[in-house]
Scaffold this motif. Structure first.
Motif, mmCIF file in Angstrom:
data_model
loop_
_atom_site.group_PDB
_atom_site.id
_atom_site.type_symbol
_atom_site.label_atom_id
_atom_site.label_comp_id
_atom_site.label_asym_id
_atom_site.label_seq_id
_atom_site.Cartn_x
_atom_site.Cartn_y
_atom_site.Cartn_z
ATOM 1 N N HIS A 65 4.689 10.877 -0.511
ATOM 2 C CA HIS A 65 5.937 11.225 -1.193
ATOM 3 C C HIS A 65 7.121 11.183 -0.224
ATOM 4 C CE1 HIS A 65 4.075 11.861 -4.950
ATOM 5 N NE2 HIS A 65 3.524 13.037 -4.689
ATOM 6 N N LEU A 66 6.877 11.511 1.046
ATOM 7 C CA LEU A 66 7.927 11.437 2.056
ATOM 8 C C LEU A 66 8.435 10.006 2.218
ATOM 9 C CD1 LEU A 66 9.548 12.841 4.353
ATOM 10 C CD2 LEU A 66 7.627 12.319 5.874
ATOM 11 N N HIS A 67 7.571 9.026 1.935
ATOM 12 C CA HIS A 67 7.936 7.631 2.126
ATOM 13 C C HIS A 67 8.208 6.909 0.804
ATOM 14 C CE1 HIS A 67 6.187 8.697 6.011
ATOM 15 N NE2 HIS A 67 6.990 7.766 6.493
ATOM 16 N N SER A 129 4.365 1.213 -13.106
ATOM 17 C CA SER A 129 5.114 0.059 -12.606
ATOM 18 C C SER A 129 4.135 -0.957 -12.024
ATOM 19 C CB SER A 129 6.117 0.515 -11.538
ATOM 20 O OG SER A 129 5.451 1.247 -10.516
ATOM 21 N N TYR A 130 4.663 -2.102 -11.607
ATOM 22 C CA TYR A 130 3.805 -3.155 -11.070
ATOM 23 C C TYR A 130 3.372 -2.836 -9.641
ATOM 24 C CZ TYR A 130 5.217 -5.846 -15.159
ATOM 25 O OH TYR A 130 5.432 -6.268 -16.442
ATOM 26 N N SER A 131 2.336 -3.547 -9.195
ATOM 27 C CA SER A 131 1.623 -3.152 -7.983
ATOM 28 C C SER A 131 1.964 -3.964 -6.733
ATOM 29 C CB SER A 131 0.108 -3.259 -8.238
ATOM 30 O OG SER A 131 -0.635 -2.729 -7.186
ATOM 31 N N PHE A 132 2.220 -5.255 -6.874
ATOM 32 C CA PHE A 132 2.375 -6.128 -5.697
ATOM 33 C C PHE A 132 3.810 -6.604 -5.547
ATOM 34 C CE2 PHE A 132 2.422 -10.333 -3.691
ATOM 35 C CZ PHE A 132 1.680 -10.090 -2.547
ATOM 36 N N PRO A 133 4.406 -6.427 -4.361
ATOM 37 C CA PRO A 133 3.939 -5.733 -3.163
ATOM 38 C C PRO A 133 4.226 -4.230 -3.251
ATOM 39 C CG PRO A 133 5.466 -7.542 -2.653
ATOM 40 C CD PRO A 133 5.614 -7.219 -4.112
ATOM 41 N N SER A 134 3.666 -3.445 -2.335
ATOM 42 C CA SER A 134 3.834 -1.993 -2.346
ATOM 43 C C SER A 134 5.229 -1.585 -1.896
ATOM 44 C CB SER A 134 2.789 -1.357 -1.423
ATOM 45 O OG SER A 134 3.125 -0.017 -1.127
ATOM 46 N N GLY A 135 5.939 -0.845 -2.747
ATOM 47 C CA GLY A 135 7.286 -0.390 -2.405
ATOM 48 C C GLY A 135 7.309 0.637 -1.289
ATOM 49 N N HIS A 136 6.378 1.600 -1.317
ATOM 50 C CA HIS A 136 6.313 2.603 -0.250
ATOM 51 C C HIS A 136 6.050 1.939 1.102
ATOM 52 C CE1 HIS A 136 6.031 5.396 -3.579
ATOM 53 N NE2 HIS A 136 5.967 6.434 -2.758
ATOM 54 N N THR A 137 5.132 0.972 1.104
ATOM 55 C CA THR A 137 4.750 0.349 2.371
ATOM 56 C C THR A 137 5.861 -0.508 2.944
ATOM 57 O OG1 THR A 137 2.457 0.314 1.607
ATOM 58 C CG2 THR A 137 2.985 -1.016 3.523
ATOM 59 N N SER A 180 -2.198 5.625 2.724
ATOM 60 C CA SER A 180 -1.983 6.628 1.682
ATOM 61 C C SER A 180 -1.935 5.988 0.300
ATOM 62 C CB SER A 180 -0.692 7.415 1.949
ATOM 63 O OG SER A 180 0.470 6.647 1.667
ATOM 64 N N ARG A 181 -1.344 4.809 0.200
ATOM 65 C CA ARG A 181 -1.225 4.145 -1.097
ATOM 66 C C ARG A 181 -2.580 3.633 -1.605
ATOM 67 N NH1 ARG A 181 2.241 6.440 -3.266
ATOM 68 N NH2 ARG A 181 2.779 4.764 -4.735
ATOM 69 N N VAL A 182 -3.409 3.138 -0.680
ATOM 70 C CA VAL A 182 -4.734 2.657 -1.074
ATOM 71 C C VAL A 182 -5.651 3.845 -1.370
ATOM 72 C CG1 VAL A 182 -6.753 1.328 -0.335
ATOM 73 C CG2 VAL A 182 -4.447 0.529 0.257
ATOM 74 N N TYR A 183 -5.609 4.863 -0.538
ATOM 75 C CA TYR A 183 -6.453 6.047 -0.733
ATOM 76 C C TYR A 183 -6.190 6.709 -2.085
ATOM 77 C CZ TYR A 183 -8.217 10.810 -0.115
ATOM 78 O OH TYR A 183 -8.863 12.010 -0.288
#
Length: 224
Positions: A65-67, A129-137, A180-183
Motif C-alpha cells: 500500500h505504501l507503493h 483493473s487490468y494486470s499487465f504491467p504492474s502499476g505498483h512495480t 508483494s504484488r505476486v505474493y
C-alpha cells in the motif's frame, strides 16, 4: 561526481533503452501467445495463494500500500520539492518526465494488453483493473531509480562502497514491491518483470535525453 556528469552517455543510454524495451516486448509476446512464461505465471500464483500466511500477509499488505499511486507520487513530490529548492532544474525536469510520465504510460499499456488478474477461490486481494504491467512495480522502479541516480551524484557518496549500497538498496526496494504484488495474488510474475523492464527503459530514455540536452546547453553557454 558532479550532477551534470551523472546522465547516461548517449550511446549507453540508447543501448539500455533498446535492451530493456526488447526484453519487455518478449515478455509481452509470451503473455499474448500464452507461452511457457504464462504457464509458469499461473503455477507460481497458485503456489503463493496456497502458502500465504499471517503475519507475513499483514506486513506485505502494508508495504504494497505504501507503493501505490498515492504513496509513490507523494514520495516523488518530496524529492521534487528538494530539487526545486536547490534549483536543480534539469533534475526536476527529469523527475517530472520519469515518474508521472512512466506511470501514465503503464496505465495506457494496461488497456492495450487488457490482461486479467490472477483468479483464486480464496483471494487475498480482489482487484478489477487490468494486470499487465504492474502499476505498483513500475512506480517503485521509477521512484527508486530516480532517487538512486540523484544520490549517486553527491560527492559525499562518491565511494564505491556507498554507491554499491545505494544501487543494491534501490534494487531491493523494487524487488520487495514486485514480490508483494505476486505474493498477494494481485499480479503474475510476468506482470512485475514487465513493469521493471518498462520502468527501466523509460527512466533510461528520459534521463539520457534530459542530461544530453543539459550537457549541450552547458557547452554552448561556456563557448559563448
Amino acid at each position: 561526481m558532479r550532477g551534470h556528469h551523472l546522465g547516461l552517455p548517449l550511446t549507453t543510454g540508447i543501448l539500455a533503452v533498446a535492451a530493456t524495451a526488447l526484453l519487455f516486448a518478449l515478455i509481452a509476446c509470451e503473455i499474448t501467445t500464452h507461452g511457457a512464461l504464462a504457464r509458469l505465471d499461473q503455477q507460481l500464483a497458485d503456489w503463493f495463494n496456497r502458502h500465504a500466511f499471517s503475519p507475513l500477509t499483514t506486513l506485505v499488505l502494508g508495504y504494497t500500500h505504501l507503493h501505490g499511486t498515492i504513496g509513490v507520487l507523494a514520495m516523488g513530490a518530496l524529492l521534487l520539492w528538494h530539487m526545486l529548492r536547490r534549483r536543480q532544474w534539469h533534475w526536476a525536469a527529469d523527475l517530472l518526465l520519469v515518474l508521472p510520465g512512466g506511470m501514465l504510460l503503464n496505465f495506457g499499456l494496461k488497456h492495450v494488453f487488457m490482461r486479467l488478474r490472477p483468479h483464486f477461490d480464496d483471494p487475498i486481494l480482489v482487484l478489477h483493473s487490468y494486470s499487465f504491467p504492474s502499476g505498483h512495480t513500475i512506480g517503485a522502479t521509477l521512484l527508486y531509480a530516480m532517487l538512486a541516480a540523484y544520490l549517486l551524484r553527491l560527492p559525499a557518496l562518491a565511494g564505491r562502497g556507498a554507491q554499491a549500497a545505494i544501487v543494491c538498496t534501490a534494487l531491493l526496494l523494487v524487488l520487495l514491491t514486485a514480490f508483494s504484488r505476486v505474493y498477494l495474488g494481485a499480479h503474475f510474475l510476468s506482470d512485475v518483470l514487465g513493469a521493471m523492464l518498462l520502468g527501466t527503459a523509460w527512466f533510461a530514455l528520459c534521463t539520457t535525453a534530459i542530461f544530453t540536452l543539459h550537457r549541450h546547453y552547458r557547452a554552448r553557454a561556456r563557448s559563448n
